[in-house]
Enzyme design. Sequence first.
Site, PDB file in Angstrom:
ATOM      1  N   LYS A 114     -60.321 -10.661 -66.438  1.00 14.78           N
ATOM      2  CA  LYS A 114     -59.538 -10.637 -64.982  1.00 14.78           C
ATOM      3  C   LYS A 114     -58.485  -9.868 -65.940  1.00 14.78           C
ATOM      4  O   LYS A 114     -57.745  -9.288 -65.142  1.00 14.78           O
ATOM      5  CB  LYS A 114     -58.538 -12.436 -64.264  1.00 14.78           C
ATOM      6  CG  LYS A 114     -59.905 -12.346 -64.111  1.00 14.78           C
ATOM      7  CD  LYS A 114     -58.973 -13.894 -62.896  1.00 14.78           C
ATOM      8  CE  LYS A 114     -59.618 -14.463 -62.641  1.00 14.78           C
ATOM      9  NZ  LYS A 114     -59.325 -15.951 -61.495  1.00 14.78           N
ATOM     10  N   LYS A 198     -68.613 -10.214 -52.187  1.00 14.18           N
ATOM     11  CA  LYS A 198     -68.348 -11.874 -52.063  1.00 14.18           C
ATOM     12  C   LYS A 198     -66.458 -11.420 -51.662  1.00 14.18           C
ATOM     13  O   LYS A 198     -66.042 -11.171 -51.535  1.00 14.18           O
ATOM     14  CB  LYS A 198     -67.864 -12.277 -53.254  1.00 14.18           C
ATOM     15  CG  LYS A 198     -67.247 -13.175 -53.571  1.00 14.18           C
ATOM     16  CD  LYS A 198     -67.053 -14.218 -54.497  1.00 14.18           C
ATOM     17  CE  LYS A 198     -66.033 -15.688 -54.919  1.00 14.18           C
ATOM     18  NZ  LYS A 198     -64.612 -15.328 -55.776  1.00 14.18           N
ATOM     19  N   LYS A 201     -59.942 -13.185 -51.986  1.00 10.63           N
ATOM     20  CA  LYS A 201     -58.532 -12.370 -50.762  1.00 10.63           C
ATOM     21  C   LYS A 201     -58.372 -10.746 -51.803  1.00 10.63           C
ATOM     22  O   LYS A 201     -58.106 -10.132 -51.042  1.00 10.63           O
ATOM     23  CB  LYS A 201     -57.587 -13.600 -51.413  1.00 10.63           C
ATOM     24  CG  LYS A 201     -57.415 -15.002 -50.458  1.00 10.63           C
ATOM     25  CD  LYS A 201     -56.186 -16.016 -51.092  1.00 10.63           C
ATOM     26  CE  LYS A 201     -56.968 -15.763 -52.493  1.00 10.63           C
ATOM     27  NZ  LYS A 201     -57.176 -17.783 -52.299  1.00 10.63           N
TER      28      LYS A 201
HETATM   29  P1  ADP Z   1     -60.465 -15.676 -53.450  1.00  7.79           P
HETATM   30  O1  ADP Z   1     -61.525 -14.867 -54.720  1.00  7.79           O
HETATM   31  O2  ADP Z   1     -60.297 -15.568 -52.404  1.00  7.79           O
HETATM   32  O3  ADP Z   1     -59.173 -15.569 -54.261  1.00  7.79           O
HETATM   33  P2  ADP Z   1     -60.331 -18.363 -54.859  1.00  7.79           P
HETATM   34  O4  ADP Z   1     -60.874 -17.537 -56.124  1.00  7.79           O
HETATM   35  O5  ADP Z   1     -59.280 -18.927 -55.074  1.00  7.79           O
HETATM   36  O6  ADP Z   1     -60.976 -17.459 -53.528  1.00  7.79           O
HETATM   37  O7  ADP Z   1     -60.895 -19.593 -54.471  1.00  7.79           O
HETATM   38  C1  ADP Z   1     -60.971 -20.898 -54.255  1.00  7.79           C
HETATM   39  C2  ADP Z   1     -62.073 -21.661 -54.337  1.00  7.79           C
HETATM   40  O8  ADP Z   1     -63.101 -20.583 -53.186  1.00  7.79           O
HETATM   41  C3  ADP Z   1     -63.001 -21.650 -55.448  1.00  7.79           C
HETATM   42  O9  ADP Z   1     -63.346 -23.285 -55.219  1.00  7.79           O
HETATM   43  C4  ADP Z   1     -64.181 -20.352 -55.340  1.00  7.79           C
HETATM   44  O10 ADP Z   1     -64.969 -21.464 -55.793  1.00  7.79           O
HETATM   45  C5  ADP Z   1     -64.290 -20.821 -53.180  1.00  7.79           C
HETATM   46  N1  ADP Z   1     -64.931 -19.439 -52.992  1.00  7.79           N
HETATM   47  C6  ADP Z   1     -63.647 -18.055 -53.264  1.00  7.79           C
HETATM   48  N2  ADP Z   1     -64.763 -17.060 -52.046  1.00  7.79           N
HETATM   49  C7  ADP Z   1     -65.302 -18.000 -52.150  1.00  7.79           C
HETATM   50  C8  ADP Z   1     -66.904 -17.547 -51.346  1.00  7.79           C
HETATM   51  N3  ADP Z   1     -67.169 -16.021 -51.178  1.00  7.79           N
HETATM   52  N4  ADP Z   1     -67.837 -17.984 -51.424  1.00  7.79           N
HETATM   53  C9  ADP Z   1     -68.345 -19.607 -51.746  1.00  7.79           C
HETATM   54  N5  ADP Z   1     -66.863 -20.023 -52.392  1.00  7.79           N
HETATM   55  C10 ADP Z   1     -66.072 -19.420 -52.892  1.00  7.79           C
END
Ligand code: ADP
Length: 330
Positions: A114, A198, A201
Amino acid sequence: MTKGRIFSGMQPSGRFHLGNYMGALENWVRLQHEYECFFSIVDLHALTSSYSDTSKLQENVMEMAIDWLSAGLDPEKNVIFVQSHVKEHAELALLLGMSTPLSWLERVPTYKDKLQNWSAQGKDNNTYGFLGYPVLMAADIMLYKATCVPVGEDQSAHLELTREIVRRFNYLYNREVFPEPQAVFSKAKVLPGIDGRKMSKSYGNTIPFGAGPEEMWERIRMMTTDPQRIKKTDPGHPEVCIVYAFHKVFNPEEYEEIGARCRAGEIGCVECKKRLAEKMNALLADIHTKREELSKKPEYIKEVLDYGAQRARKEAEKTMAEVKTAMNVL
Ligand code: ADP
């Protein structure tokens, strides 16, 4: 009789999207019937990566609460609260930080990844708070003596670290204050975004969970399809098409038929996208109605979060009393 106690949290770091729903929230909605659940909007965690501009934090917290409730999390059955409303999270994180070796934190796989990612985007996140993220996460789980934590495969390293912190605490202070939490694995469904990576955000490729029909169409219209297909009559290759991948998840009844018609050059991409949009709008219709109702009741949302914080605080205070006795910081 429940199967145990769960703690899980999510960062209010922007608009909740369908990936978050499919990958986490949908699972929570199921788990609430089997476990005693503490679900937290972890705003302090959001600060570990977005500390400089906090102007949207309150709004994001409220929106996340609305998303959770409209998806079907029951605020009576579960303890739903905001992390910073229970000050014991910060207190326990500080105390656990005293005995957590730096090397444990530096070897967390997502830590270096990260940091590198962020520095490539010109963001400086080489902070004490970000390094300490897993300690705060351990505190979240331990404060409620959670026995189970729902995790995707990619998060299991964090949970392992929590287990190590638990073992170290119990060993150092010579008493079994904390249980070692177990992972509850869900069948991780990683949802692609509209560009095929994937959904996230940080990639700007999401479909917001609260998207109404217009926004839904706007996002689906932009989805990448088979680049070799120019005219409707050209035979398509659905396996490389994002729209088709979405049909598979959200429209299993018509998925086979649409695939066959695409291969035969009988259905055009616009029609295929329209059918997907209709299907997704129908699936999300109830959630949207609920979402709209709740958006008009900010006072109710605040009440739900206050009630959750009161219940969470009760448990947190009990645990902190034990921790302080064990550590002689009365
Ligand atoms: P982002 O990648 O949008 O910042 P987060 O890291 O805040 O999302 O993820 C919050 C939750 O949503 C976690 O439990 C993560 O595993 C799930 N999650 C995020 N993106 C996906 C995706 N594309 N498919 C399935 N689960 C996801």
